[in-house]
Enzyme design. Sequence first.
Site, short mmCIF file in Angstrom:
data_model
loop_
_atom_site.label_atom_id
_atom_site.label_comp_id
_atom_site.label_asym_id
_atom_site.label_seq_id
_atom_site.Cartn_x
_atom_site.Cartn_y
_atom_site.Cartn_z
N ASP A 17 -28.90 114.61 51.67
CA ASP A 17 -29.56 113.68 50.68
C ASP A 17 -29.85 114.44 49.30
O ASP A 17 -29.55 115.68 49.46
CB ASP A 17 -31.05 113.42 51.36
CG ASP A 17 -31.71 112.42 50.72
OD1 ASP A 17 -31.44 111.67 49.82
OD2 ASP A 17 -32.86 111.98 51.25
N ASP A 77 -34.08 115.36 57.00
CA ASP A 77 -35.18 115.81 57.50
C ASP A 77 -36.19 114.72 57.80
O ASP A 77 -37.47 114.96 58.32
CB ASP A 77 -36.08 116.79 56.37
CG ASP A 77 -36.39 116.03 55.06
OD1 ASP A 77 -35.83 115.13 54.84
OD2 ASP A 77 -36.77 116.56 54.13
N ASP A 137 -33.10 109.94 59.17
CA ASP A 137 -31.85 110.71 59.55
C ASP A 137 -31.26 110.73 60.96
O ASP A 137 -30.14 111.39 60.96
CB ASP A 137 -31.99 112.11 58.63
CG ASP A 137 -32.24 111.80 57.03
OD1 ASP A 137 -31.80 111.12 56.47
OD2 ASP A 137 -33.15 112.54 56.55
N ASN A 157 -5.79 143.33 84.40
CA ASN A 157 -6.52 142.40 83.86
C ASN A 157 -7.75 142.87 83.40
O ASN A 157 -8.44 142.62 82.32
CB ASN A 157 -6.71 141.20 84.72
CG ASN A 157 -5.30 140.37 84.69
OD1 ASN A 157 -4.54 140.49 84.04
ND2 ASN A 157 -5.25 139.63 85.77
#
Length: 900
Positions: free
Chosen positions: A355, A643, A647, A736
């Site tokens: 925004d 926020d 949103d 390994n």
Amino acid sequence: MPETAPPGPLVPETEGRRAPSGPEADGLLTALQVLRRLDSGPRGLTESEAERRLARYGENVLPAWRPITWTRRFLRSLRDPFTAVLLCLGLISVTVAAWGTGCVILLLVAVSCVLRSTGEHRADRAMAALRETVATTATVLRRTDPDGPAAGPREIPADELVPGDVIRLGPGDLVPADVQLLRAAGLRLHEAALTGESAPVAKYPLDAPDGSRPGPFAQPHMCFLGSSVSYGSATAVVVATGPRTRFASAHGTTARGRDSAFDQAVHGISWTLIRFMLLTPPLVLMAGAALHGRGLETLPFAVAVAVGLTPEMLPVVVTTVLARGAARLARDHRVIVKRLPALHDLGSVDVLCLDKTGTLTQDRPVVARAVDAHGRDAPEVLHWAAVNAWWTLQLAELPTPDALDEAILDEAGDADPRDCDGVAALPFDPVRRLATAVVRRPGRLGTHTLVVKGAVENVLERCALDDAERDRLLDLAAREADTGARLLAVAVAERPARHRDYTPADERGLTFLGFVVLRDALAPTAAEALGSLAHRGVSVRILTGDHPGTAAHTCRELGLDMGGVLTAPDSGGALAGLDNGQRFTTLDPGRVLTAEDIDLLDDAALAEAVRHTTVFARCAPEHKARVVTALRAQGHVTGFLGDGVNDVPALRAADVGICPNGAVAVVRDTADVVLAEKDLAAVDHAITAGRHSGGNIATYLHLTLSSNLGNVIAMLAAALLLPFLPMLPAQVLVQNLCFDAAQLAFAYDHPSPAALQAPTRLQPRGFLRFITAFGLLNALADVATFAVLLVSTRASDDAQGVFHAGWFTENLLTQALVMLLLRSTRRDGTAPGPVRHAAAALAVIGILLPLTPLGPMLAMTPLPPLYYLLLAVVLALYAAALRAARSRYDKHRTAVPRSA
């Protein structure tokens, strides 16, 4: 009073989380109709009826937030594909009595789950300390006798409110439920928790709603839980409480709707390897039975081969890398990563949606200039605007000035508005859309001056102007507004001093003075942060509810590329959906796409439009979510910074949801990353940390999977060619373990600076090409080693032990070379790092272990000197081939342009 259930939002308990859907909750009814439907009245409910409704419909509380327990997180982490495969392999190893292999694998699974669960549990505890509370008390009107007079207003706990209650609101109050206004006086609300916009919003009752649905937060007669009163007062009726409020409807949708980019990539790579692992053991068993007559005695070796292909340390390395990155972000930049994979997604982000308000701007306006009727600078206009702001604030007893008045008073500076004596004030009214201060000027005995300030149209219609002059001034104001400015008109009038009250009827015959031009104050770090994001290959999309001109002007001031908008060739510049398969072309660069434009586009057309449009204005929550979804449909990894409750849909739709610490609680619950402040610089730091972690994970995967694939191919070839097992299960396990321990160094490595300049994405197809090419190269080195072993062990009495020792040494040395030569594209200095140390240790173990007393315990025999000489030649050729192949791979990758 009857006990019938009020209609509309009072839905059955099983539907408690559903958004209110009745006409009273949607604001479509008049105040009288709402009171009748809720079986209430201006005097409020009776105590007995309120108790019945409270028992029937529950308390006015939001759905409880229940943190996930550590144990549940631990069990949930087992659903990770690699972790689940390792768990299955460990159990199979234990079943076939390969106790060492099984115990090591199960230990790695446990360590990985503990690390991941602990990191996310720690983030949850940090978030719990940040949660906000809503209103705790409310001022309500209730009666004891159905036919008696209304009792005086009194405070009750907000959780005891029920639909139909009549409440009063005053300055500083939190709105305790969703309400419709019955009466209001100068009411303005802060709705930042709902919409993200910081400016107070005027609210007032409507005699007759027009029936349109502009969106709930745009309706002036509706107020919602989560907002607060800036100033003014009101009486309102409660239409929805608790889980039926719009705030709670967003709270109930905090779960992520789809997998993030990290989840999708890991799942793709995982299932590719799982197919290999499921295919390998049967091939080994069938080859052993067909060529050498071996039976189930080769099953432990077959399981060991499958384990050799598996990157056992992947969960541990990934979790350690992400946990260390999240800890650094929290420590150095006060950024909390709630979901560890979100840190990798941050590093993959190539589009950031945000925004304008509070991110590019500072949540407050500033005065740009004051001009007269001809557009010339006029300081006296600012002075009179400050006089109006000061005396309105003082005489109307407002708690605080609104943002516009505060900006005017700050800019006035030395021009003290108190040089006049205040007489009276008519505060701002959302219907009149202006405020008036009546003052006594020095030396003007017997005269009062009315100073009027407010919306341009409302002030000009009260000025003594002819139509032509009024139209000229309106055009001048419109041109300024098109640049993104907010304008306030200022006018004065002289009246004879009097004692009776001043009323709005006195606001006539004014003398126009000029305009005060205000703009949003830019955030001090916004321009630098936008430049840094662009340098890192992150493009920005602005999704705002503001006026298109305001948003566009702010972006131009910050140097943000406005891009263009996709339009249909035959539409004459108007936006439309795809028509008969027509292609959209960029015809209007720099145009802002509005919510109305978005509504005209279908999903396919919008997916094309978002590629070339930077600013989306007048966006409602559904528009923001559609834009984010369209960007993801184009293959972009998308972050969203928001926020407000509006949103939440976009936060859920994004790969990474980001919010500031000051966001409302439901937003913080939804977001993956929480910033200490709403600052783009913090987002830039978080993206850098994500790329640091993502670079280490990608490097680890490239090296480990290519090396493992090469070893498995070589093992399969050796199993077909040799009359004995090419490597014993215990030797595979030790090999390994050594390589796994060395790989942990990638969790502490520092990637090259070049790795931080572009998004880091795990692409399954790209990984498959890489590991196939370099895995085959590694297998060729192993086959060459077989030839070396045949030459150097012809005179040996224990050819099998020498072969095991020789291949064991060569495997560790080639893996050390892979760690050094394939680690990064560009050198980042000569200082030794954790990966170099680990590679050196791996090489030392490979050379010395067969020579130590542990060698015979593992059925390995010391190697002849000739082997080491021939092995050095093989390794030199292998290193040269690795360098050449890596150089060619990097050139090919650089030549392929990245998508914008």
